[in-house]
Write a protein that holds these residues in place. Sequence first.
Motif, mmCIF file in Angstrom:
data_model
loop_
_atom_site.group_PDB
_atom_site.id
_atom_site.type_symbol
_atom_site.label_atom_id
_atom_site.label_comp_id
_atom_site.label_asym_id
_atom_site.label_seq_id
_atom_site.Cartn_x
_atom_site.Cartn_y
_atom_site.Cartn_z
ATOM 1 N N ALA A 187 5.994 7.375 23.713
ATOM 2 C CA ALA A 187 5.767 8.606 23.233
ATOM 3 C C ALA A 187 6.875 9.407 22.550
ATOM 4 N N VAL A 188 6.979 9.140 21.405
ATOM 5 C CA VAL A 188 8.234 9.442 20.549
ATOM 6 C C VAL A 188 7.876 9.564 19.225
ATOM 7 N N THR A 189 8.399 10.216 18.358
ATOM 8 C CA THR A 189 8.366 10.171 17.070
ATOM 9 C C THR A 189 9.375 9.649 16.335
ATOM 10 N N SER A 190 9.445 8.677 15.448
ATOM 11 C CA SER A 190 10.567 8.313 14.835
ATOM 12 C C SER A 190 10.325 7.696 13.328
ATOM 13 N N HIS A 191 11.216 7.147 12.684
ATOM 14 C CA HIS A 191 10.928 6.662 11.272
ATOM 15 C C HIS A 191 11.026 5.121 11.598
ATOM 16 N N LYS A 192 11.413 4.988 12.743
ATOM 17 C CA LYS A 192 11.392 3.204 13.190
ATOM 18 C C LYS A 192 10.181 2.646 13.150
ATOM 19 N N ILE A 193 9.913 1.251 12.431
ATOM 20 C CA ILE A 193 8.745 0.550 12.623
ATOM 21 C C ILE A 193 8.571 -0.605 13.601
ATOM 22 N N CYS A 194 7.779 -0.279 14.398
ATOM 23 C CA CYS A 194 7.561 -0.906 15.658
ATOM 24 C C CYS A 194 6.772 -2.216 15.441
ATOM 25 N N THR A 195 7.374 -3.432 15.634
ATOM 26 C CA THR A 195 6.724 -4.713 15.644
ATOM 27 C C THR A 195 6.550 -5.214 17.204
ATOM 28 N N GLU A 196 5.889 -6.402 17.278
ATOM 29 C CA GLU A 196 5.575 -6.745 18.638
ATOM 30 C C GLU A 196 6.667 -7.251 19.305
ATOM 31 N N GLU A 197 7.934 -7.325 18.683
ATOM 32 C CA GLU A 197 9.087 -7.541 19.371
ATOM 33 C C GLU A 197 9.724 -6.442 19.970
#
Length: 303
Positions: free
Chosen positions: A123-133
């Motif tokens: 539950a955070v907001t960031s510009h990072k793009i999360c992948t399954e890894e």
Amino acid sequence: MTQNVLLTGGTGFIGKHLTDVLIEAGYSVSVLSRSDRENTPRVTYYKWDLNKDYIDENAVLNADYIIHLAGEGIVEKRWTKKRKKVLAESRVKPVELIHSVLKRHDKKLNAFISASGIGIYGAVTSHKICTEETPPADDFLGMTCQVWENAADTIESLGIRTVKIRTGIVLGKDEGFMKKVAPSFKAGFGAVLGTGKQYLPWIYIEDLCQIYCKAVTDDQLHGPYNAAITDNTTNSRFSKILASLYGYTIWLPKAPSFILKIVLGEMSEAILTGQRVSSEKIQKTGFEFQCTDLEKALINCLK
């Protein structure tokens, strides 16, 4: 011979749509239900009771595939200590019951497919793009999704192909997320929540159902897959488009984060935060999203 797909959570929003899609694809469908239901020409119902650790074993023994959708709604009630326990157990207990039947009878499924959530990334907001890894977060949402997926892994340990669908916000007509937000927007009181900068990864219900169908039919699928459109939609963008479809420009000020935190408690994290996720992995399997435009998806929801 027609293959059977057993659904947990089959009477819910996603389950009802998925039932139609599976039947259209030529499968027979069975559903585990807490209440007594009459079988129909389309669906066979079996009884289970999580509170009593009871499941009709025939439901599992007659299944070729199992899709696990069951789980209490994350944003239905405040996250008290008791509620947090319910949210986790409602996702894990069904798998424990199914696992016990499979192991006791040495039953081999063609596949076990479990819902999960993009909340696993936290539950955070960031510009990072999360992948399954991306590693699971150590907050409540992250840990809840992790124990959910860990339960599914126990099925995989039996030598059964296991797929985990990490789902974003599901959009559909008069149900799910839209059922909660549409009334206030329709009444002219739509508002951006918090900063509005939190990302809102979404998926149209029909696309989600097709991902589940692909998980059934494609034996190359295993492990986790993100099920959300990668278009960087934020709460602000979503809110403005929805208001425009109702014929107005948002006039209310943004709902302050501190007020939402007071009203909703810790549960406000699920509303005030949101990360970007990548759908590249599922697309590399050959899956193509049919609804990738947010405005068109919302129009479909409002028809």
